[in-house]
Design an enzyme around this catalytic site. Structure first.
Site, PDB file in Angstrom:
ATOM      1  N   ARG A   1       0.834  -1.196   0.000  1.00 58.16           N
ATOM      2  CA  ARG A   1       0.000   0.000   0.000  1.00 58.16           C
ATOM      3  C   ARG A   1       0.871   1.249   0.000  1.00 58.16           C
ATOM      4  O   ARG A   1       1.753   1.406   0.848  1.00 58.16           O
ATOM      5  CB  ARG A   1      -0.938   0.011   1.211  1.00 58.16           C
ATOM      6  CG  ARG A   1      -1.909  -1.159   1.217  1.00 58.16           C
ATOM      7  CD  ARG A   1      -2.678  -1.241   2.514  1.00 58.16           C
ATOM      8  NE  ARG A   1      -3.457  -2.482   2.589  1.00 58.16           N
ATOM      9  CZ  ARG A   1      -4.770  -2.555   2.422  1.00 58.16           C
ATOM     10  NH1 ARG A   1      -5.447  -1.455   2.164  1.00 58.16           N
ATOM     11  NH2 ARG A   1      -5.395  -3.698   2.513  1.00 58.16           N
TER      12      ARG A   1
ATOM     13  N   LYS B   1     -19.704 -17.409  18.303  1.00 60.12           N
ATOM     14  CA  LYS B   1     -20.041 -16.661  17.084  1.00 60.12           C
ATOM     15  C   LYS B   1     -20.407 -17.635  15.976  1.00 60.12           C
ATOM     16  O   LYS B   1     -19.944 -18.773  15.935  1.00 60.12           O
ATOM     17  CB  LYS B   1     -18.873 -15.786  16.644  1.00 60.12           C
ATOM     18  CG  LYS B   1     -17.616 -16.531  16.197  1.00 60.12           C
ATOM     19  CD  LYS B   1     -16.534 -15.560  15.740  1.00 60.12           C
ATOM     20  CE  LYS B   1     -15.290 -16.287  15.226  1.00 60.12           C
ATOM     21  NZ  LYS B   1     -14.584 -16.970  16.310  1.00 60.12           N
TER      22      LYS B   1
ATOM     23  N   HIS C   1     -21.639   3.631   6.068  1.00 54.54           N
ATOM     24  CA  HIS C   1     -21.655   4.150   4.698  1.00 54.54           C
ATOM     25  C   HIS C   1     -23.044   4.622   4.281  1.00 54.54           C
ATOM     26  O   HIS C   1     -23.318   4.760   3.083  1.00 54.54           O
ATOM     27  CB  HIS C   1     -21.133   3.095   3.725  1.00 54.54           C
ATOM     28  CG  HIS C   1     -19.663   2.849   3.864  1.00 54.54           C
ATOM     29  ND1 HIS C   1     -18.709   3.607   3.213  1.00 54.54           N
ATOM     30  CD2 HIS C   1     -18.985   1.948   4.613  1.00 54.54           C
ATOM     31  CE1 HIS C   1     -17.504   3.177   3.545  1.00 54.54           C
ATOM     32  NE2 HIS C   1     -17.639   2.176   4.384  1.00 54.54           N
TER      33      HIS C   1
ATOM     34  N   LYS D   1     -17.359  10.269   7.467  1.00 55.92           N
ATOM     35  CA  LYS D   1     -17.661  10.092   6.048  1.00 55.92           C
ATOM     36  C   LYS D   1     -18.642  11.178   5.618  1.00 55.92           C
ATOM     37  O   LYS D   1     -18.236  12.288   5.313  1.00 55.92           O
ATOM     38  CB  LYS D   1     -18.139   8.668   5.800  1.00 55.92           C
ATOM     39  CG  LYS D   1     -17.010   7.648   5.989  1.00 55.92           C
ATOM     40  CD  LYS D   1     -17.437   6.234   5.701  1.00 55.92           C
ATOM     41  CE  LYS D   1     -16.252   5.270   5.671  1.00 55.92           C
ATOM     42  NZ  LYS D   1     -15.496   5.192   6.926  1.00 55.92           N
TER      43      LYS D   1
END
Length: 407
Positions: free
Chosen positions: A21, A156, A217, A248
């Site tokens: 990255r 889980k 989002h 955001k």
């Protein structure tokens, strides 16, 4: 042990796989977003247009937000001075939590320094409050949810993405008397698809489970007041815990949960990630509160955002590019190879001044590497035309031609 050699080896693997990255050094310009300045490695500067940012609505430069932050900064100084328990709770934090509780129609909200921490701290704490809790998690949930569930030490179950039959089978296989929680997202950020919220709530009611939704989002961008997809679909009352972000659509920083007063009080009292973390600076809290308050009334901005996303997807489809379109504001273009994805990103940046970061494994599965575009109301026709011309030229005529990229 040669520790340096081990580090070299680990980093080299990323380079060899095309997954290393690279951080692009950019300077945003107030009032000019999505335009910014990119500082090249050699120190020279050139203009760029940001097409991969999470400031979805451009609120990071909105005058209402900036004014609130300036006023709070002048009134209080820089930092909060402590954790929420030790001198770090101010009127700005309380006002923001009240705005967020109102946004989601909940009794209370609880601020964290990021939505990642909010997910991690909350999901890792819930088994302390409900011994024997089983968490049913969508397989494509965000890394912060996965980490919180992994760390909590409880049971889980991972169900296939948006697969209600698989979830039902797992619920039926467990003790009916065990406490349960279904964790999912409203908008999944890599493909831009929606979670089947109503059907998930129906299963939760049937199996007496709590519901936990990540609206990171979606907050600010969906619903008549920006409360997210659950608000848009009139399902907010069926959600027990909402996770959201202020970094955001709201253009600032921070994360939160919204829930009942008792749930927020319990997380506040038991979650180490909340208890031992210095609180957000008052100026940040003030700016976020102003942004939330403004977007509750600015439906026109949300509509322009959706229009821009539809236009971009339509134009990319016209080029024949392999995009994913689930009807959300997220526009992924599938390249399918990490090296090609990085090369395409570099060429857009170097040759056209267009910045879109490559998305590679482990963020997405191998073979689905992509460029993820996030159009906003401040991306105008000129920016859109430039992007389309650049992608058309690179995809059709360069060494990375369409056949290579989709082979």
């Amino acid at each position: 042990m040669d520790y340096t050699a081990k580090l070299d080896s680990a980093l080299q693997r990323l380079h060899d796989e095309g997954r290393y990255r690279t951080f692009i050094d950019i300077e945003r310009k107030k009032g000019a977003f999505p335009h910014a300045t990119w500082r090249r490695p050699d120190g020279t500067e050139c203009p760029v247009t940001v097409w991969c940012g999470n400031d979805y609505l451009g609120m990071g430069q909105h005058p209402v937000v900036l004014q609130a932050m300036h006023e709070a900064l002048d009134a209080t100084g820089a930092g909060s001075g402590g954790t929420r328990n030790i001198s770090g709770t101010t009127v700005y934090h309380k006002r923001l939590e009240a705005e967020l509780a109102d946004l989601h129609g909940k009794e209370s909200a609880l601020l964290f320094t990021s939505a990642y921490i909010a997910n991690d701290a909350t999901l890792s704490t819930l088994p302390k409050l409900f011994p024997g809790l089983i968490i049913y998690s969508d397989e494509l949930n965000h890394a912060s949810m996965i980490e919180g569930i992994r760390r909590n030490g409880g049971a889980k179950r991972i169900f296939k993405h948006n697969d209600l039959d698989d979830l039902r089978a797992k619920l039926e296989a467990d003790d009916p008397a065990a406490p349960k929680l279904i964790a999912f997202e409203s908008v999944y950020s890599m493909d831009g698809d929606f979670g089947p919220i109503e059907a998930l709530c129906d299963l939760a009611d049937e199996f007496d489970a709590l519901t936990y939704i990540d609206e990171v989002h979606a907050v600010g961008m969906y619903g008549p007041r920006g409360g997210g997809v659950a608000e848009r679909d009139r399902l907010m009352h069926r959600i027990d815990i909402v996770n959201g972000t202020l970094a955001k659509a709201y253009g600032v920083m921070g994360g939160y949960i919204a829930s009942s007063h008792k749930m927020c009080d319990a997380i506040r009292s038991y979650a180490p990630g909340f208890i031992f973390t210095t609180s957000l600076p008052p100026a940040v809290a003030a700016g976020a509160a102003a942004s939330v308050r403004h977007l509750k009334a600015d439906q026109a901005l949300r509509e322009r955002h959706q229009t821009q996303a539809k236009i971009l997807k339509l134009r990319l489809k016209g080029l024949g590019l392999p995009i994913i379109d689930h009807g959300s504001h997220i526009v992924p273009v599938i390249v399918g190879d990490p090296v090609h994805t990085k090369q395409l990103s570099d060429m857009l940046l170097n040759d056209y001044g267009i910045y879109v970061q490559p998305i590679n494994f482990p963020t997405v599965p191998r073979g689905t590497e992509r460029l993820r575009f996030t159009p906003s109301p401040v991306h105008g026709p000129d920016e859109m035309d430039k992007l389309i011309r650049a992608l058309d030229g690179l995809w059709s005529h360069c060494a990375l031609n369409r056949q290579d990229l989709t082979a």
